[in-house]
Design an enzyme around this catalytic site. Structure first.
Site, PDB file in Angstrom:
ATOM      1  N   GLY A 124       0.822  -1.207   0.000  1.00  0.00           N
ATOM      2  CA  GLY A 124       0.000   0.000   0.000  1.00  0.00           C
ATOM      3  C   GLY A 124       0.853   1.253   0.000  1.00  0.00           C
ATOM      4  O   GLY A 124       2.070   1.206   0.173  1.00  0.00           O
TER       5      GLY A 124
ATOM      6  N   GLU B  36       8.066  -9.308   3.669  1.00  0.00           N
ATOM      7  CA  GLU B  36       7.317 -10.191   2.767  1.00  0.00           C
ATOM      8  C   GLU B  36       7.483  -9.730   1.320  1.00  0.00           C
ATOM      9  O   GLU B  36       7.870 -10.483   0.441  1.00  0.00           O
ATOM     10  CB  GLU B  36       5.842 -10.144   3.148  1.00  0.00           C
ATOM     11  CG  GLU B  36       4.928 -10.811   2.142  1.00  0.00           C
ATOM     12  CD  GLU B  36       3.477 -10.671   2.550  1.00  0.00           C
ATOM     13  OE1 GLU B  36       3.163 -10.982   3.709  1.00  0.00           O
ATOM     14  OE2 GLU B  36       2.654 -10.240   1.719  1.00  0.00           O
TER      15      GLU B  36
ATOM     16  N   LEU C 119      -7.729  -0.557   6.423  1.00  0.00           N
ATOM     17  CA  LEU C 119      -8.873   0.145   5.850  1.00  0.00           C
ATOM     18  C   LEU C 119      -9.742   0.760   6.958  1.00  0.00           C
ATOM     19  O   LEU C 119     -10.283   1.844   6.790  1.00  0.00           O
ATOM     20  CB  LEU C 119      -9.699  -0.818   4.993  1.00  0.00           C
ATOM     21  CG  LEU C 119      -8.931  -1.358   3.776  1.00  0.00           C
ATOM     22  CD1 LEU C 119      -9.653  -2.549   3.155  1.00  0.00           C
ATOM     23  CD2 LEU C 119      -8.733  -0.262   2.732  1.00  0.00           C
TER      24      LEU C 119
HETATM   25  N1  COA Z   1     -14.109   2.906   3.783  1.00  0.00           N
HETATM   26  C1  COA Z   1     -14.376   2.984   2.467  1.00  0.00           C
HETATM   27  N2  COA Z   1     -13.419   2.983   1.508  1.00  0.00           N
HETATM   28  C2  COA Z   1     -12.147   2.935   1.919  1.00  0.00           C
HETATM   29  C3  COA Z   1     -11.791   2.867   3.279  1.00  0.00           C
HETATM   30  C4  COA Z   1     -12.832   2.861   4.222  1.00  0.00           C
HETATM   31  N3  COA Z   1     -12.586   2.792   5.530  1.00  0.00           N
HETATM   32  N4  COA Z   1     -10.457   2.813   3.370  1.00  0.00           N
HETATM   33  C5  COA Z   1      -9.967   2.842   2.121  1.00  0.00           C
HETATM   34  N5  COA Z   1     -10.983   2.919   1.250  1.00  0.00           N
HETATM   35  C6  COA Z   1     -10.888   2.936  -0.209  1.00  0.00           C
HETATM   36  C7  COA Z   1      -9.912   3.986  -0.702  1.00  0.00           C
HETATM   37  O1  COA Z   1     -10.547   5.231  -0.877  1.00  0.00           O
HETATM   38  C8  COA Z   1      -9.459   3.376  -1.989  1.00  0.00           C
HETATM   39  O2  COA Z   1     -10.485   3.563  -2.948  1.00  0.00           O
HETATM   40  P1  COA Z   1     -10.117   3.867  -4.488  1.00  0.00           P
HETATM   41  O3  COA Z   1      -9.415   2.615  -4.958  1.00  0.00           O
HETATM   42  O4  COA Z   1     -11.456   4.083  -5.097  1.00  0.00           O
HETATM   43  O5  COA Z   1      -9.224   5.058  -4.439  1.00  0.00           O
HETATM   44  C9  COA Z   1      -9.436   1.875  -1.703  1.00  0.00           C
HETATM   45  O6  COA Z   1     -10.331   1.685  -0.604  1.00  0.00           O
HETATM   46  C10 COA Z   1      -8.060   1.346  -1.313  1.00  0.00           C
HETATM   47  O7  COA Z   1      -7.612   2.057  -0.179  1.00  0.00           O
HETATM   48  P2  COA Z   1      -6.090   2.525  -0.003  1.00  0.00           P
HETATM   49  O8  COA Z   1      -5.971   3.081   1.358  1.00  0.00           O
HETATM   50  O9  COA Z   1      -5.664   3.372  -1.135  1.00  0.00           O
HETATM   51  O10 COA Z   1      -5.354   1.116  -0.137  1.00  0.00           O
HETATM   52  P3  COA Z   1      -3.838   0.761  -0.329  1.00  0.00           P
HETATM   53  O11 COA Z   1      -3.565   0.470  -1.749  1.00  0.00           O
HETATM   54  O12 COA Z   1      -2.959   1.741   0.352  1.00  0.00           O
HETATM   55  O13 COA Z   1      -3.795  -0.635   0.450  1.00  0.00           O
HETATM   56  C11 COA Z   1      -4.638  -2.157   2.113  1.00  0.00           C
HETATM   57  C12 COA Z   1      -4.237  -0.725   1.795  1.00  0.00           C
HETATM   58  C13 COA Z   1      -5.041  -2.192   3.583  1.00  0.00           C
HETATM   59  C14 COA Z   1      -5.802  -2.583   1.241  1.00  0.00           C
HETATM   60  C15 COA Z   1      -3.388  -3.077   1.847  1.00  0.00           C
HETATM   61  O14 COA Z   1      -2.351  -2.681   2.698  1.00  0.00           O
HETATM   62  C16 COA Z   1      -3.688  -4.539   2.130  1.00  0.00           C
HETATM   63  O15 COA Z   1      -4.206  -5.231   1.289  1.00  0.00           O
HETATM   64  N6  COA Z   1      -3.365  -5.029   3.349  1.00  0.00           N
HETATM   65  C17 COA Z   1      -3.627  -6.402   3.774  1.00  0.00           C
HETATM   66  C18 COA Z   1      -2.414  -7.283   3.793  1.00  0.00           C
HETATM   67  C19 COA Z   1      -1.217  -6.687   4.427  1.00  0.00           C
HETATM   68  O16 COA Z   1      -1.226  -5.766   5.225  1.00  0.00           O
HETATM   69  N7  COA Z   1      -0.109  -7.254   4.088  1.00  0.00           N
HETATM   70  C20 COA Z   1       1.145  -6.790   4.640  1.00  0.00           C
HETATM   71  C21 COA Z   1       2.192  -7.769   4.621  1.00  0.00           C
HETATM   72  S1  COA Z   1       3.175  -7.473   3.179  1.00  0.00           S
END
Ligand code: COA
Length: 434
Positions: A219, A240, A315
């Protein structure tokens, strides 16, 4: 042995590979750039002609636009089954076009060995060396488990796939067919460094001492934190996913891996994905070890480095500190990946800390990511018992081992000011603020 002659014997077209696929096959692929675009396109062409049904394709973090993830005419013909969803699989899951396997990433090799029989495993590799070996490039992950379980192995030889000298290899004698396909490897856009991510990066950087060992999650925010660590010294990497900001940290000298307790002098990861610079860095580089995920993501391995720092995104978080990082309500966004493994590994490490970081709001400031309760259907990724630090642009909350009332106060103090009164009201209503 004349490996070049064997190479020529095993060379075929992607359509030749696709012609061998039968109805009901289970095909395995691995993470990100290890996926095989030419072979999958050819399999899709066969399905388009109604020549295939019931084929399932497993993968992790899709990076190519596989048509069965977006086109409903593939229903019943090819179904994608991700271990972790990226944008294409996310949309497919929302549209009912894909299935999904919930998991901790470190357990994938165990699930693969115990639960699945693959008719074929397909992977992109770098060109064969003079000893008959192909490097699996930036892929450690679960490839070894699929290689052990698959009836057939097909590789796509891509000159752009980096040759990882301290990574997994396949020998020409192990494979059933090879397809030459030198295409551009997919990349991720550079992380957006806005004011919020810079603030979060600086807040976390203040908590990290020189000599720490870091993991940065998937992210924009974790990558932005990486950028804020350029002034540090003697950092190590045990992670990772090897990301673009990590190449910058190595290039600028902030990372040298000199203080690690295990794999001293080496960067350790289980796969890499990001900029083209990552692939250039990995190519022929003995300073990076790309190892299977059941080793790299094992908390008992992670914690063996002192001052282990994990930084991951989320999120939403509720007032108990339950972290949802993989769904928005019932909509699956990604997967658990290694988040829990690194939270646990970092917290067990001497001097270790784990940070879950995110901007305080989503959707142009209209939604608070700190919530009284998680959105119905939201998946808990990191539990209230594992969580350590939560960080937004308004500060840090240290939750691990803290009473509920302290958690609530701290979390409200780092929520966006526009939502603090409402959070306070909801907390009082539930008697969780005393
Ligand atoms: N409610 C509604 N929408 C939300 C939201 C919420 N609380 N939080 C984020 N969003 C939306 C964003 O606006 C964005 O929308 P868009 O694509 O239309 O712009 C989308 O969800 C993605 O959010 P964003 O914060 O940009 O995601 P990111 O690309 O920075 O990734 C995770 C964040 C949490 C999804 C990502 O880190 C993940 O998959 N984590 C799980 C696994 C993990 O942590 N692995 C780590 C070991 S390597």
């Amino acid at each position: 042995m004349d490996y070049q002659a064997l190479y020529e014997q095993k060379k075929m077209s992607a359509d030749d590979v696709a012609a061998r696929v039968e109805n009901g096959w289970l095909i395995g692929m691995d993470a990100a750039i290890a996926q095989t675009p030419a072979i999958m396109e050819a399999v899709c062409r066969r399905a388009e002609k109604n020549a295939l049904s019931g084929v399932q394709v497993q993968f992790l973090l899709d990076t190519y636009p596989f048509p069965f993830l977006s086109d409903s005419s593939y229903k019943g013909k090819i179904t994608g089954v991700p271990w972790f969803a990226s944008s294409g699989a996310r949309a497919a899951l929302a549209a009912g076009l894909a299935d999904y396997i919930p998991n901790y990433y470190r357990d994938c090799p165990r699930h693969i060995r115990a639960g699945y029989d693959y008719d074929a495993f397909c992977i992109s590799v770098s060109p064969m060396d003079r000893h008959g070996y192909f490097s699996l490039g930036s892929c450690g992950s679960y490839a070894s488990a699929m290689i052990d379980k698959a009836k057939r192995i097909f590789v796509e030889v891509n000159e752009n796939t980096p040759r990882a000298v301290c990574g997994l290899q396949l020998h020409i004698s192990q494979i059933d067919g090879l397809v030459e396909n030198t295409c551009e490897l997919p990349t991720l856009p550079a992380p957006k460094l806005d004011e919020v991510s810079i603030t979060i990066g600086n807040l976390i950087a203040e908590q990290i001492q020189d000599g720490s060992c870091i993991q940065l999650g998937i992210g924009a925010i974790p990558d932005a934190v990486g950028m804020a660590l350029k002034t540090k010294h003697d950092l190590g990497i045990h992670t990772e996913m090897f990301t673009s900001s990590m190449v910058d940290l190595i290039d600028c000298g902030a990372v040298n891996n000199s203080k690690k307790q295990i794999h001293r002098g080496k960067t350790v990861t289980t796969f890499a994905f990001g900029s083209k610079a990552i692939n250039d860095f990995i190519n022929d580089n003995p300073s990076i070890e790309i190892l299977p995920v059941d080793y790299v993501n094992n908390p008992e391995v992670i914690c063996r480095n002192d001052n282990m720092i994990s930084i991951n995104a989320a999120l939403e978080v509720d007032l108990f500190g339950q972290v949802c990082a993989e769904s928005i309500g019932t909509k699956i966004m990604s997967g658990s990946g290694g988040q829990v493994d690194y939270v646990r590994g970092a917290c067990q490490s001497r001097g270790g800390k784990s940070f879950i970081a995110f901007s305080s709001t989503a959707k142009g400031g209209t939604i608070s990511k700190i919530k009284p309760i998680l959105t119905p259907g939201a998946v808990v990724t990191t539990s209230k018992n594992d969580v350590d630090y939560i960080v937004t642009e308004y500060g840090l909350a240290h939750l691990r081992g803290e009473p509920l009332s302290s958690r609530v106060k701290q979390l409200i103090s780092i929520a966006h000011p526009d939502f603090r009164d409402e959070l306070m009201f909801e907390a009082r209503k539930r008697s969780i603020l005393i």
